[in-house]
Scaffold this motif. Structure first.
Motif, PDB file in Angstrom:
ATOM      1  N   ALA A 290      -5.906   0.762  -2.047  1.00  0.00           N
ATOM      2  CA  ALA A 290      -5.148  -0.320  -2.686  1.00  0.00           C
ATOM      3  C   ALA A 290      -4.963  -0.042  -4.173  1.00  0.00           C
ATOM      4  CB  ALA A 290      -5.859  -1.660  -2.478  1.00  0.00           C
ATOM      5  N   ARG A 291      -6.013   0.442  -4.834  1.00  0.00           N
ATOM      6  CA  ARG A 291      -5.907   0.762  -6.262  1.00  0.00           C
ATOM      7  C   ARG A 291      -4.875   1.863  -6.496  1.00  0.00           C
ATOM      8  NH1 ARG A 291     -11.820   1.109  -5.816  1.00  0.00           N
ATOM      9  NH2 ARG A 291     -12.505  -1.041  -5.972  1.00  0.00           N
TER      10      ARG A 291
ATOM     11  N   THR B  30      -9.893  -5.868  -7.008  1.00  0.00           N
ATOM     12  CA  THR B  30     -10.443  -5.038  -5.926  1.00  0.00           C
ATOM     13  C   THR B  30     -11.889  -4.664  -6.185  1.00  0.00           C
ATOM     14  OG1 THR B  30      -9.658  -2.961  -6.905  1.00  0.00           O
ATOM     15  CG2 THR B  30      -8.198  -4.066  -5.322  1.00  0.00           C
TER      16      THR B  30
ATOM     17  N   TRP C 159      -5.543  -5.042  -9.312  1.00  0.00           N
ATOM     18  CA  TRP C 159      -6.382  -3.842  -9.334  1.00  0.00           C
ATOM     19  C   TRP C 159      -7.815  -4.208  -9.721  1.00  0.00           C
ATOM     20  CZ3 TRP C 159      -8.749  -0.825 -13.240  1.00  0.00           C
ATOM     21  CH2 TRP C 159      -9.096   0.472 -12.853  1.00  0.00           C
TER      22      TRP C 159
ATOM     23  N   ASP D  95     -10.278  -0.364  -0.562  1.00  0.00           N
ATOM     24  CA  ASP D  95     -10.117  -0.726  -1.978  1.00  0.00           C
ATOM     25  C   ASP D  95      -9.559   0.439  -2.794  1.00  0.00           C
ATOM     26  OD1 ASP D  95     -10.971  -3.298  -1.586  1.00  0.00           O
ATOM     27  OD2 ASP D  95     -13.032  -2.933  -2.271  1.00  0.00           O
TER      28      ASP D  95
ATOM     29  N   GLY E 138     -12.605  -9.847  -3.361  1.00  0.00           N
ATOM     30  CA  GLY E 138     -11.241  -9.356  -3.526  1.00  0.00           C
ATOM     31  C   GLY E 138     -10.340 -10.435  -4.089  1.00  0.00           C
TER      32      GLY E 138
END
Length: 163
Positions: free
Chosen positions: A42-43, A98, A95, A39, A103
């Motif tokens: 990904a952010r 997440t 965002w 996470d 998700g």
């Protein structure tokens, strides 16, 4: 046997059309720390992609200004913004998702992509309506392409850091 291949070794070849479904085991479950790491990455990647798109759009606007003047630079920024604004809102939504336990769902992603496309078209219509004859469309297109391909700059930079 099916064509010289045992049906139990390659179930997708069997005439019975059995689908192979891997069984969930504890071995392939992610730990909480692994999920948080994914996470966080990904952010960071979402922010970096939007930043790279913005940076490339600004570079293209400066080049347009140097080559064709202020109207070309403004048109280029309008093209960049027509793609960048909906994309940034969509990235922000991803965002935020997440932080949810489940998700982002695939449905949310496809709906978001559709809305991003509609918003981009509406912003281009707004550019044409407000700018009128002052809009330099080649610069708008170049600005949009720069924003669309901003992630390539990120891939090049990250690729050079990985070596």
């Amino acid at each position: 046997m099916h064509g010289g291949v045992k049906s139990d070794t390659m179930p997708w070849l069997c005439c019975e059309r059995k689908l192979y479904e891997p069984k969930f085991t504890e071995k392939n479950a992610l730990t909480l720390a692994e999920r948080q790491q994914i996470d966080n990455r990904a952010r960071r990647d979402l922010v970096e992609v939007v930043g790279a798109q913005m940076l490339l759009g600004l570079v293209v606007a400066m080049v347009c200004w140097g080559v064709a003047g202020g109207l070309a630079a403004t048109s280029s920024l309008a093209g960049t913004g027509a793609y960048l604004l909906p994309n940034a809102v969509f990235a922000l939504r991803l965002w935020v998702s997440t932080y949810r336990p489940g998700g982002a769902s695939p449905e949310l992603f496809f709906i978001g992509e559709f809305l991003k496309l509609v918003a981009t078209i509406l912003l281009l219509w707004l550019v044409a309506s407000v700018g009128g004859d002052q809009v330099q469309w080649p610069a708008v297109v170049v600005g949009m392409v720069a924003a669309l391909k901003g992630y390539v700059v990120l891939l090049v930079v990250k690729g050079s850091r990985a070596k």
